[in-house]
Design an enzyme around this catalytic site. Structure first.
Site, mmCIF file in Angstrom:
data_model
loop_
_atom_site.group_PDB
_atom_site.id
_atom_site.type_symbol
_atom_site.label_atom_id
_atom_site.label_comp_id
_atom_site.label_asym_id
_atom_site.label_seq_id
_atom_site.Cartn_x
_atom_site.Cartn_y
_atom_site.Cartn_z
ATOM 1 N N ARG A 82 -7.654 -14.833 -70.090
ATOM 2 C CA ARG A 82 -7.869 -15.874 -69.092
ATOM 3 C C ARG A 82 -6.592 -16.713 -68.997
ATOM 4 O O ARG A 82 -6.176 -17.310 -69.987
ATOM 5 C CB ARG A 82 -9.056 -16.743 -69.511
ATOM 6 C CG ARG A 82 -9.299 -17.963 -68.645
ATOM 7 C CD ARG A 82 -10.553 -18.712 -69.128
ATOM 8 N NE ARG A 82 -10.818 -19.870 -68.291
ATOM 9 C CZ ARG A 82 -10.536 -21.131 -68.630
ATOM 10 N NH1 ARG A 82 -9.972 -21.416 -69.789
ATOM 11 N NH2 ARG A 82 -10.802 -22.117 -67.804
ATOM 12 N N HIS A 126 -5.642 -25.254 -63.212
ATOM 13 C CA HIS A 126 -5.819 -25.830 -64.540
ATOM 14 C C HIS A 126 -4.933 -27.069 -64.630
ATOM 15 O O HIS A 126 -3.982 -27.111 -65.390
ATOM 16 C CB HIS A 126 -5.510 -24.791 -65.625
ATOM 17 C CG HIS A 126 -6.061 -25.101 -66.987
ATOM 18 N ND1 HIS A 126 -6.819 -24.210 -67.716
ATOM 19 C CD2 HIS A 126 -5.957 -26.211 -67.773
ATOM 20 C CE1 HIS A 126 -7.144 -24.752 -68.886
ATOM 21 N NE2 HIS A 126 -6.622 -25.968 -68.950
ATOM 22 N N GLU A 171 -12.422 -27.201 -65.714
ATOM 23 C CA GLU A 171 -12.799 -28.548 -66.146
ATOM 24 C C GLU A 171 -12.448 -29.623 -65.136
ATOM 25 O O GLU A 171 -11.613 -30.497 -65.401
ATOM 26 C CB GLU A 171 -12.145 -28.875 -67.500
ATOM 27 C CG GLU A 171 -12.506 -27.895 -68.593
ATOM 28 C CD GLU A 171 -12.071 -28.351 -69.979
ATOM 29 O OE1 GLU A 171 -11.395 -29.380 -70.099
ATOM 30 O OE2 GLU A 171 -12.419 -27.659 -70.953
ATOM 31 N N ASN A 300 -16.871 -24.314 -71.249
ATOM 32 C CA ASN A 300 -15.873 -24.664 -72.262
ATOM 33 C C ASN A 300 -16.522 -25.654 -73.216
ATOM 34 O O ASN A 300 -17.073 -26.666 -72.782
ATOM 35 C CB ASN A 300 -14.650 -25.342 -71.623
ATOM 36 C CG ASN A 300 -13.879 -24.406 -70.697
ATOM 37 O OD1 ASN A 300 -14.197 -23.224 -70.584
ATOM 38 N ND2 ASN A 300 -12.864 -24.938 -70.045
ATOM 39 N N TYR A 302 -16.256 -27.702 -77.131
ATOM 40 C CA TYR A 302 -15.565 -28.041 -78.380
ATOM 41 C C TYR A 302 -16.426 -28.854 -79.331
ATOM 42 O O TYR A 302 -16.495 -28.572 -80.514
ATOM 43 C CB TYR A 302 -14.257 -28.787 -78.076
ATOM 44 C CG TYR A 302 -13.254 -27.895 -77.381
ATOM 45 C CD1 TYR A 302 -12.404 -27.077 -78.109
ATOM 46 C CD2 TYR A 302 -13.201 -27.823 -75.995
ATOM 47 C CE1 TYR A 302 -11.512 -26.220 -77.475
ATOM 48 C CE2 TYR A 302 -12.320 -26.975 -75.349
ATOM 49 C CZ TYR A 302 -11.478 -26.175 -76.098
ATOM 50 O OH TYR A 302 -10.608 -25.327 -75.480
ATOM 51 N N GLU A 376 -13.808 -21.243 -72.924
ATOM 52 C CA GLU A 376 -12.964 -21.857 -73.960
ATOM 53 C C GLU A 376 -13.835 -22.287 -75.121
ATOM 54 O O GLU A 376 -14.888 -22.876 -74.930
ATOM 55 C CB GLU A 376 -12.241 -23.124 -73.461
ATOM 56 C CG GLU A 376 -11.099 -22.864 -72.534
ATOM 57 C CD GLU A 376 -10.365 -24.163 -72.127
ATOM 58 O OE1 GLU A 376 -10.444 -25.168 -72.858
ATOM 59 O OE2 GLU A 376 -9.747 -24.126 -71.053
#
Ligand code: PNW
Length: 474
Positions: A82, A126, A171, A300, A302, A376
């Site tokens: 990606r 991005h 995002e 994504n 985290y 991600e």
């Protein structure tokens, strides 16, 4: 904990085992072959914006090392990659005709990938808006959405014969609320209304861009978007804390999933922000335009967010979003953020794989027609080469193992997850943190540009090669 509920099944057939990067974070060569500055060039060259004064001028020098980097992916058994396209490399002023040399770089990259059997997954945006478009008002201005659709059409015409997986935005929350709200990301503006306008124009641009892609791409192409939904947890079960979580869920998640998945902004979001704006920048038909069929949704993830209601003026208004006197949450001044106890990464982000499971289950239900990809997931640790030159990162192996286990558990309860992209292939320019935060599976010596796979890269290569999670090393 993850190991107690560990599933030993394998991943679905055809599962994509990838890694992810972004143009400004790895390419360098910012003034070559006709590329002009993006908002991240301007921002990183403004003193005080990025730690240590770091910029993406050289980054991982990927623009010149593309073929080596693709070989590295193949050596690591990866079957997907990606990457993002730098808009100002392709369309330097953000409008008008394309620069062929810019397109050639991406065509070469895609051909290198395909020659190694690696599926390219292309992201159009991005975060690196051409500076000229920011000078004309940027994402708070409606015209930027039309410019994006034009750019999407150009890239689709150039690469549509060889790329099947297309993502409009990475995002959009970060672009809107960190870029125009808290100002910790480019262009560094701190205006809550500009942030809400930006969010809307990003949704509109997704809709217009998807239409442009569909008309330029062959029928086999699949189009989606990558969001960074927040897992928002109330600190206590009190009604006030639950309401604080609802407000952040609206500003983090439903401001995008409302129009994109359900065709309209949620009423509570409009009510919560009514003192700031009447949302008259949303024109009739915009929400329907943003609501395009999604072939896939990228998630994504985290770390989760823990929030409470507060009346304290000095309570922390953000959690892991960088230091700013300005909040990225317009209209949510009464919300405080808390650091959950337990293990953290080098970013200060708590490690909690159950959040990834929750997101995949939630969005699997909210977007029933869309395949899911983890576009991600990963962690920064304080990696250093040992005396023998190897880089040993057992914490990252544990992090990846626990999160892949969460993916597998989501698949077992019906989430249609088709792939996982580790953030990131290489240590790279970590936005406002510069080169100090290392997310790579591959260590980069930024003096020599030497790449050294960390032990996590070897571990991930084994997972990608076998399609199953091994036992954790002792
Ligand atoms: C994502 N937050 O950034 C990006 O897509 C990557 O480019 C980046 O390198 C990676 O995650 C690691 O940070 C984020 O403050 C940056 O919530 C900030 C936030 C979330 C994601």
């Amino acid at each position: 904990m993850p190991s107690a509920t560990s599933s030993s099944g394998s991943f679905p057939p055809g599962f994509l085992w990838g890694s992810a990067t972004a143009a400004y974070q790895i390419e360098g060569a910012t003034a070559e072959d006709g590329r002009t500055p993006s908002i991240w060039d301007t921002f990183s060259h403004t003193p005080g914006r990025v730690e240590n004064g770091d910029t993406g001028d050289v980054a991982c020098d990927h623009y010149h090392r593309r073929a080596d980097d693709v070989r590295l992916m193949a050596d690591l058994n990866l079957n997907a990659y990606r990457f993002s396209v730098s808009w100002s490399r392709v369309q330097p002023t953000g409008r008008g005709p394309a620069v062929q040399r810019g397109l050639d770089f991406y065509r070469g990259l895609v051909d290198d990938l395909l020659a190694k059997g690696i599926t390219p997954s292309l992201t159009l945006y991005h975060w690196d808006l051409p500076q000229e478009l920011e000078d004309a008002g940027g994402w708070p201005e409606r015209d930027t959405a039309y410019r994006f659709a034009e750019y999407a059409g150009i890239v689709a015409e150039a690469l549509g014969d060889r790329v099947e997986m297309w993502t409009t935005f990475n995002e959009p929350w970060c672009s809107a609320f960190l870029g125009y709200g808290s100002g910790v990301h480019a262009p560094g503006r701190t205006d809550p209304v500009a942030a809400l306008r930006a969010a809307h124009h990003l949704n509109l641009a997704h809709g217009l861009g998807t239409q442009a892609l569909r008309s330029a791409l062959p029928a086999r192409a699949r189009i989606g978007i990558s969001l960074n939904p927040s897992v928002v947890r109330p600190l206590t079960p009190s009604a006030e804390d639950v309401d604080a979580a609802r407000r952040i869920d609206a500003l983090a998640n439903r401001v995008f999933s409302g129009p994109l998945l359900h065709g309209g902004y949620p009423a509570d979001l409009l009510a919560d922000t009514a003192a700031l704006t009447d949302w008259s920048f949303v024109e009739s038909g915009d929400e329907a335009l943003a609501h395009q069929r999604l072939d896939f949704l990228g998630i994504n993830y985290y770390t989760p967010a823990v929030v409470s209601h507060t009346t304290e003026p000095d309570a922390p208004r953000t959690d892991g979003h960088g230091a700013s006197a300005h909040s990225p949450w317009p209209g949510a001044d009464a919300v405080a953020f808390h650091q959950p106890p337990g293990e953290r990464t080098e970013m200060g982000w708590s490690v909690d794989p159950s959040g990834l499971y929750e997101l995949l289950v939630r969005y699997g239900r909210e977007a029933p027609g869309a395949a899911l990809y983890v576009t991600e997931n990963g962690a920064a640790y304080d990696d250093k080469p040992g005396a023998d030159g190897t880089v040993h990162d057992p914490e990252r192996i544990a992090y990846l193992h626990a999160h892949l286990d969460a993916v597998q558990r989501a698949v077992q309860v019906g989430a249609d997850v088709r792939g996982y992209f580790l953030w990131s292939l290489l240590d790279n320019f970590e936005w406002a943190y510069g080169y100090g935060k290392r997310f790579g599976a591959v260590y980069v010596d930024f003096e020599t540009q030497t790449r050294t796979p960390k032990s996590s890269a070897r571990w991930y290569a084994e997972v990608a090669g076998t399609g199953a999670l091994p036992g954790l090393p002792a």
